[in-house]
Design a protein around this motif. Sequence first.
Motif, mmCIF file in Angstrom:
data_model
loop_
_atom_site.group_PDB
_atom_site.id
_atom_site.type_symbol
_atom_site.label_atom_id
_atom_site.label_comp_id
_atom_site.label_asym_id
_atom_site.label_seq_id
_atom_site.Cartn_x
_atom_site.Cartn_y
_atom_site.Cartn_z
ATOM 1 N N SER A 195 38.659 51.854 41.744
ATOM 2 C CA SER A 195 39.641 51.671 42.822
ATOM 3 C C SER A 195 40.870 50.889 42.393
ATOM 4 O O SER A 195 41.922 50.975 43.028
ATOM 5 N N GLY A 196 40.770 50.098 41.288
ATOM 6 C CA GLY A 196 41.920 49.332 40.827
ATOM 7 C C GLY A 196 42.900 50.124 40.001
ATOM 8 O O GLY A 196 43.945 49.590 39.605
ATOM 9 N N ILE A 197 42.607 51.393 39.742
ATOM 10 C CA ILE A 197 43.509 52.267 38.993
ATOM 11 C C ILE A 197 44.426 52.986 39.986
ATOM 12 O O ILE A 197 43.947 53.670 40.905
ATOM 13 N N ASP A 207 36.200 44.519 35.847
ATOM 14 C CA ASP A 207 37.079 45.364 35.055
ATOM 15 C C ASP A 207 37.243 46.737 35.698
ATOM 16 O O ASP A 207 36.636 47.044 36.727
ATOM 17 N N GLU A 208 38.083 47.582 35.079
ATOM 18 C CA GLU A 208 38.370 48.913 35.608
ATOM 19 C C GLU A 208 37.841 49.980 34.651
ATOM 20 O O GLU A 208 37.667 49.731 33.453
ATOM 21 N N ILE A 209 37.616 51.187 35.202
ATOM 22 C CA ILE A 209 37.137 52.293 34.363
ATOM 23 C C ILE A 209 37.903 53.587 34.679
ATOM 24 O O ILE A 209 38.364 53.808 35.802
ATOM 25 N N ASN A 266 40.117 44.292 31.340
ATOM 26 C CA ASN A 266 39.768 45.339 30.396
ATOM 27 C C ASN A 266 39.705 46.674 31.126
ATOM 28 O O ASN A 266 39.263 46.749 32.279
ATOM 29 N N LEU A 267 40.164 47.716 30.467
ATOM 30 C CA LEU A 267 39.989 49.077 30.967
ATOM 31 C C LEU A 267 38.979 49.749 30.045
ATOM 32 O O LEU A 267 39.202 49.843 28.839
ATOM 33 N N TYR A 268 37.883 50.206 30.627
ATOM 34 C CA TYR A 268 36.868 50.930 29.858
ATOM 35 C C TYR A 268 37.067 52.421 30.089
ATOM 36 O O TYR A 268 37.053 52.890 31.236
#
Length: 356
Positions: free
Chosen positions: A328-330, A249-251, A212-214
């Motif tokens: 960091s995953g973006i 998840d990523e933000i 999920n991307l928040y």
Amino acid sequence: MHINSKSLFKVAIGAFIFFDISLLAYAAYVYGTNRRIGDQTLPRPNTASFPPIPKGKSIRIATWNTGYGAYSNDYTFFMDGGKESRARSVAEVEKHIAGIALVLEDERVDIALLQEVDTDGDRSCHVDEWAYYTKRFSSFDNVYASNYDSPYLFWPPTDPIGKAKSGIGILSRYAIGESRRVSLPISGGFKKVVDLDRCYTVSTFRTESGKNLYIYNVHLTAYGGGDDIARAQIAMLAQDIGSRLAQGDEIICGGDFNHDLPTDSVERFNGKTKAFGWCKPFLHDLLPEGVRYIAPQNPSVATSRLLDKPYVKGSSFVATIDGFFASSGIEILNCRHINEEFQNTDHNPVILDFKI
């Protein structure tokens, strides 16, 4: 007709009592109607089907404070030391929001985070700006949260700013899942009337990668809060972000932070000065590990101007208070400030290209 001193005294006392009663009645009205909105699950007005965010594809997201369509580059605002309080006309508001929409279209933005979008207000000539944006971007998913619904503010007395319903919204080519309005800490007492309510939204975006991307849309306090309120707001946002990262998840967090995001832009653009005193350095140390500020590739372009006088390039007070944070995953491809010279609002947009 002769009016004696006793009669004049009675008239003066009566006028004084009437003024005091009117002032108390107005204060009771303001405090009685100025209620916080609170946390909410936001309604999803668009029932169309939208895709998830694709894996490995460049996505363009923008953040832009639209200034409720009032601010041309020669506009001045009373709370910044200028003279005006309301938009000059319906035509001016419509021109500015159309100009903002055109930039988003020209930049081929996939996701737009917008702040200070009025749905009704004396200051914005009662133009429903969100209705305009959603109609213009009818092929986009959207979600909107009310930031505040203020009582009628009778200030300045010669041209009161009046009543306003204003909020923050997201337009997206990709499906927006569950979205929440989260109420931020604000000052109590009279200060809450000055800066009104504050919130951020957090929206769930499905991705083809499985995570999920928040996405957070943020508009922090400017005028009304002290250092303690600023710290409390950032700490609350940081804690929420940390909870999403703990899930794996990523933000991406974008918006108008009303702080000097790079921490040196106030001095870099303006020299050593006490102006723009509420624009303190952002408290990066409060953010959870794995989240960083995305510095623009063109830091020489500011994102906000002071409205004490008409904008003059190289002379007006400017700073960088709008931008993005990401986990960091973006994968960050590019970040830049678009130099619109504040034609349609007192902010310049920030564009971020990323992959997930």
